[in-house]
Write a protein that holds these residues in place. Sequence first.
Motif, PDB file in Angstrom:
ATOM      1  N   LYS A 106       0.845  -1.192   0.000  1.00 44.64           N
ATOM      2  CA  LYS A 106       0.000   0.000   0.000  1.00 44.64           C
ATOM      3  C   LYS A 106       0.884   1.246   0.000  1.00 44.64           C
ATOM      4  O   LYS A 106       2.054   1.208   0.372  1.00 44.64           O
ATOM      5  N   LYS A 349      -9.784  -9.689  -8.848  1.00 50.86           N
ATOM      6  CA  LYS A 349     -10.016  -9.266  -7.464  1.00 50.86           C
ATOM      7  C   LYS A 349      -8.898  -9.750  -6.545  1.00 50.86           C
ATOM      8  O   LYS A 349      -8.477  -9.029  -5.622  1.00 50.86           O
ATOM      9  N   ASN A 350      -8.422 -10.961  -6.783  1.00 45.87           N
ATOM     10  CA  ASN A 350      -7.317 -11.461  -5.967  1.00 45.87           C
ATOM     11  C   ASN A 350      -6.071 -10.583  -6.134  1.00 45.87           C
ATOM     12  O   ASN A 350      -5.339 -10.318  -5.174  1.00 45.87           O
ATOM     13  N   ASN A 353      -6.536  -7.291  -4.243  1.00 44.72           N
ATOM     14  CA  ASN A 353      -6.406  -7.445  -2.791  1.00 44.72           C
ATOM     15  C   ASN A 353      -4.951  -7.518  -2.336  1.00 44.72           C
ATOM     16  O   ASN A 353      -4.665  -7.375  -1.142  1.00 44.72           O
ATOM     17  N   GLY A 356      -4.172  -4.020  -0.994  1.00 47.46           N
ATOM     18  CA  GLY A 356      -4.939  -3.492   0.125  1.00 47.46           C
ATOM     19  C   GLY A 356      -6.415  -3.844  -0.034  1.00 47.46           C
ATOM     20  O   GLY A 356      -6.858  -4.346  -1.072  1.00 47.46           O
ATOM     21  N   ASP A 357      -7.204  -3.532   0.996  1.00 52.57           N
ATOM     22  CA  ASP A 357      -8.619  -3.876   0.978  1.00 52.57           C
ATOM     23  C   ASP A 357      -9.530  -2.656   0.933  1.00 52.57           C
ATOM     24  O   ASP A 357     -10.744  -2.791   0.977  1.00 52.57           O
ATOM     25  N   ASP A 358      -8.959  -1.444   0.825  1.00 53.37           N
ATOM     26  CA  ASP A 358      -9.808  -0.254   0.750  1.00 53.37           C
ATOM     27  C   ASP A 358      -9.974   0.171  -0.706  1.00 53.37           C
ATOM     28  O   ASP A 358      -9.274  -0.294  -1.612  1.00 53.37           O
ATOM     29  N   ARG A 359     -10.894   1.078  -0.934  1.00 56.47           N
ATOM     30  CA  ARG A 359     -11.269   1.477  -2.296  1.00 56.47           C
ATOM     31  C   ARG A 359     -10.106   2.184  -3.024  1.00 56.47           C
ATOM     32  O   ARG A 359      -9.849   1.924  -4.198  1.00 56.47           O
ATOM     33  N   SER A 361      -6.880   1.869  -2.551  1.00 57.12           N
ATOM     34  CA  SER A 361      -5.849   0.892  -2.918  1.00 57.12           C
ATOM     35  C   SER A 361      -6.282   0.077  -4.133  1.00 57.12           C
ATOM     36  O   SER A 361      -5.465  -0.226  -5.017  1.00 57.12           O
ATOM     37  N   HIS A 362      -7.565  -0.291  -4.198  1.00 58.48           N
ATOM     38  CA  HIS A 362      -8.064  -1.038  -5.358  1.00 58.48           C
ATOM     39  C   HIS A 362      -7.972  -0.200  -6.632  1.00 58.48           C
ATOM     40  O   HIS A 362      -7.641  -0.722  -7.709  1.00 58.48           O
TER      41      HIS A 362
END
Length: 411
Positions: A106, A349-350, A353, A356-359, A361-362
């Motif tokens: 991140k 999606k993997n 992830n 990170g798991d927040d928007r 970071s995606h």
Amino acid sequence: MQEKERERKDRNGKITKLAGCSPIREGVLLIRPDTTLADVRKFGEECQRRWGITPLQIFLHKDEGHWLSGQPEAGDRESFKVGERWFKPNYHAHIVFDWMNHDTGKSRKLNDEDMTEMQDLASDILLMERGQSKAVTGKEHQERNDFIIGKQKEEMKRLDATRQYREHQLEMANKKMQETESITNTLIEKANEKERQSEDLDRAICEKRSRLNKEKGSELLNAAVGWATGKSKALKNEIEDLRCEISTHEETIERLQDKIQTIQNDHSLELMQLEAKHRSELNCKETEHAQETTRLKNRIAWQSHIIGCLSFLLLKTSDIFRKAVHCVIRFARDYYKPHFDTEQVSDIKNALNLFGDDRQSHQAAGNFLYFTARQKGEFDNREQIKARREVDNVVEGNYDQQQKRVFSMRR
């Protein structure tokens, strides 16, 4: 991969703001003339120790600046004279940071207090005077071009005020010269009238002299001639005084004309100097713009190279990221397939992830995944648009909503 915040409009007309991402960030520091590379490196090492941001490159720029329009300020010790003009140097340094936490994948999160502390740190290490916070001054940040335009507007206002003052001076001089010419013409008419009176008096003297010679003899003649001669001398003296006054006014008119000519010459010379100055500044701005464009192109190329190296590293070390890149490439090249299938969405999606798991970071991971797939797959325009659109749909969660609708229809 470094992008600004942008807006995206979906099929329903809804506008969504997409935050930008920048794992490579650059900062600019004002420095002193005697600041060395070791001083700036010490600041970068302290930033790495406190916030975990790693300095990748440091550049010192001590050959840039601008020409002053006049004399430098009293407390200015950096400006120096070149020929007839003064040059104000702009000593500064560029630092390129790696803003990513490679343990978590991140980007580092720094708030306003961290940035204020970083500015205080730069002031202490580089021995620079700390500026006032905008919370105290109430001033908003200005971009470089806006600041230059504001300075140019102030200079134009000053030049316009100078022009109006010069025109007022010229108008007053012309008015005074007209008044002096009017007084001179009046005096000339008065002198001419006195000369006519003197001529009439001389004729009267001649007539009286002839008449007295015939009538009363030389005694009365001498008395009359004495009276007439005295009055004639008085008139001649008055005429001489008027001529002296006229001469004085003519000299005044000549001085005023010389003054007007000097003002006009100074005004023309000042206009020529201002035009030459603006042409010189315009040429300097064009040169600076060309140099800045070249530096930006080189910086973009270097950042693209860094991102390419990071992509190559992830492709070699992460099976999940490599699998997601390959599925994006296969999807973009499939002419008849409009959307990702369920397995491809899961692979992407993997990969997201991993960052990170927040928007936010995606979104950053989606941009990085698209860039890597585009570079490795060598997409054409159609394939770029198709891959960009569907990767964004995965990041925005549109595939999750579609799967929910399909599941509800099956039930």
